[in-house]
Design an enzyme around this catalytic site. Structure first.
Site, PDB file in Angstrom:
ATOM      1  N   GLU A 144       0.800  -1.290   0.018  1.00 60.27           N
ATOM      2  CA  GLU A 144       0.052   0.023   0.070  1.00 60.27           C
ATOM      3  C   GLU A 144       0.897   1.296  -0.029  1.00 60.27           C
ATOM      4  O   GLU A 144       0.620   2.421  -0.665  1.00 60.27           O
ATOM      5  CB  GLU A 144      -0.876  -0.050   1.036  1.00 60.27           C
ATOM      6  CG  GLU A 144      -1.740   1.164   1.277  1.00 60.27           C
ATOM      7  CD  GLU A 144      -2.601   1.342   2.302  1.00 60.27           C
ATOM      8  OE1 GLU A 144      -2.845   2.484   2.968  1.00 60.27           O
ATOM      9  OE2 GLU A 144      -3.024   0.395   3.067  1.00 60.27           O
ATOM     10  N   THR A 182      -3.467   2.865   5.499  1.00 59.71           N
ATOM     11  CA  THR A 182      -4.735   2.905   6.362  1.00 59.71           C
ATOM     12  C   THR A 182      -4.733   1.797   7.225  1.00 59.71           C
ATOM     13  O   THR A 182      -5.570   1.782   7.998  1.00 59.71           O
ATOM     14  CB  THR A 182      -5.712   2.501   5.063  1.00 59.71           C
ATOM     15  OG1 THR A 182      -5.290   1.382   4.428  1.00 59.71           O
ATOM     16  CG2 THR A 182      -5.893   3.432   4.097  1.00 59.71           C
ATOM     17  N   ASN A 242      -2.504  -4.981   9.600  1.00 60.18           N
ATOM     18  CA  ASN A 242      -3.345  -4.667  10.374  1.00 60.18           C
ATOM     19  C   ASN A 242      -3.679  -5.857  11.508  1.00 60.18           C
ATOM     20  O   ASN A 242      -4.052  -5.465  12.654  1.00 60.18           O
ATOM     21  CB  ASN A 242      -4.929  -4.388   9.904  1.00 60.18           C
ATOM     22  CG  ASN A 242      -5.524  -5.492   9.133  1.00 60.18           C
ATOM     23  OD1 ASN A 242      -6.225  -6.370  10.008  1.00 60.18           O
ATOM     24  ND2 ASN A 242      -5.406  -6.008   7.981  1.00 60.18           N
ATOM     25  N   SER A 285      -8.387  -9.176   6.673  1.00 60.70           N
ATOM     26  CA  SER A 285      -8.386 -10.065   5.482  1.00 60.70           C
ATOM     27  C   SER A 285      -8.645 -11.413   5.889  1.00 60.70           C
ATOM     28  O   SER A 285      -8.260 -12.349   5.032  1.00 60.70           O
ATOM     29  CB  SER A 285      -7.088  -9.550   4.776  1.00 60.70           C
ATOM     30  OG  SER A 285      -6.105 -10.032   5.855  1.00 60.70           O
TER      31      SER A 285
END
Length: 339
Positions: A144, A182, A242, A285
């Site tokens: 990302e 993010t 994350n 995810s």
């Protein structure tokens, strides 16, 4: 979270403290991941295998392996895709240079970039046009970050660790803005922002929060249950930013121990020694079937009581990429697998 004193202190004099699981909600798939995975599944149904995907569509081993079995070929770069073939860009986003390379190779593309990542890309472009220096808070090497920085490489500087703050050089201290990956920890990001503000008092914030709602929500749910947990198990892959942040957040919020696993069979029995309360969550995810397998694994070992800790209800969904929607709309009765 509401937990009665009776539930907290419930003790069977013969069996000892009651073993229980605190199950975080929200957990698992976010809207961007759901959209990306469905995009690849619909592409398989519409065009037939093989479907090429640049990088992992999302950072989860189970998802990648399952799609590979169905005829998806994952590649690191677009030059590995045969000319004229179909390639899907992952949820993490790509730089304009990748789009250009795909066009030069005459590749058909479907862009499954999460709309929240696309929002950050647009912010980079906007601030670059206004001649700002852009300080991107994120992890070096993450897909990302590479895609976001690639929108304006001459204007973006990556700030990963605390020591990076002192290395930043700007042209005009009054025209500096920070943006972020993010999937970061909210607390870690704001710590870095505070350090940057010490150097650049006029540092501007993004027009809206860059850290995605799902990342924030999952971290908040873990914070709510962690103080009561002897152990927190986070289901997710090692390359999932994350998911790794959830382990860190759990420990910082008071959990005695926390570990990241892809599958239930990776739970070390030694982690469970002397443990009464186990917290369970999963990264954005992760399909919920993997969480259910962890719950079954724990139930077999005496953790039968499961209390859900709900801190938010997510109702966000994203439309499929327009390239795919067009084909689906134009050919509603097209047989599966027919090109």
């Amino acid at each position: 979270m509401t937990t009665s004193p009776e539930a907290t202190d419930l003790v069977d004099q013969d069996a000892g403290p009651t073993k229980r699981v605190l199950l975080a909600k929200p957990r698992g798939y976010c809207a961007g991941v759901d959209r990306a995975v469905i995009t690849v599944e619909k592409a398989l149904e519409t065009y037939g295998p093989p479907i090429y995907v640049r990088k992992e569509i999302v950072h989860n081993r189970h998802v990648v392996d399952t799609l590979s079995e169905r005829g998806v070929i994952f590649v690191d770069e677009t030059d590995e895709v045969p000319e004229g073939a179909l390639v899907v860009f992952s949820a993490h986003g790509v730089s304009p240079a990748v789009h250009e390379e795909a066009a030069q190779r005459n590749l058909r593309t479907i862009d499954a970039t999460c709309p929240l990542v696309t929002k950050v890309h647009k912010e980079v472009n906007r601030f670059a046009r206004e001649d700002y220096d852009i300080l991107l808070i994120g992890h070096e090497g993450h897909e990302e970050v590479e895609g976001t920085a690639g929108e304006a490489p001459d204007r973006v500087q990556l700030v990963d660790k605390a020591e990076d703050v002192g290395k930043v050089e700007v042209r005009d201290p009054s025209k500096v803005v920070w943006l972020s990956q993010t999937t970061l920890s909210v607390d870690e990001t704001m710590e870095r922002v505070d350090q940057l503000k010490d150097r650049f008092p006029d540092l501007q914030a993004p027009p809206s929060d860059d850290i995605c709602y799902a990342t924030s929500n999952r971290q908040y749910a873990v914070k709510a249950m962690a103080p009561e947990c002897d152990l927190v198990i986070v289901v997710g892959s090692q390359n999932s930013s994350n998911s790794k942040r959830l382990v860190e957040v759990a420990l910082q919020a008071g959990a005695s121990d926390a570990h990241l696993v892809d599958y239930a069979n990776q739970i070390d029995e030694a982690w469970l020694d002397g443990v009464t309360t186990v917290g369970v969550t999963s990264g954005a995810s992760v399909p919920d079937v993997l969480v259910l397998q962890v719950l079954d694994h724990l139930a077999e070992r005496g953790w039968n009581q499961v209390d859900e800790v709900t801190t938010a209800n997510e109702k966000i969904s994203f439309a499929l990429p327009r390239e795919l929607r067009k084909d689906l709309d134009d050919n509603p009765d097209k047989p599966k697998g027919v090109r």
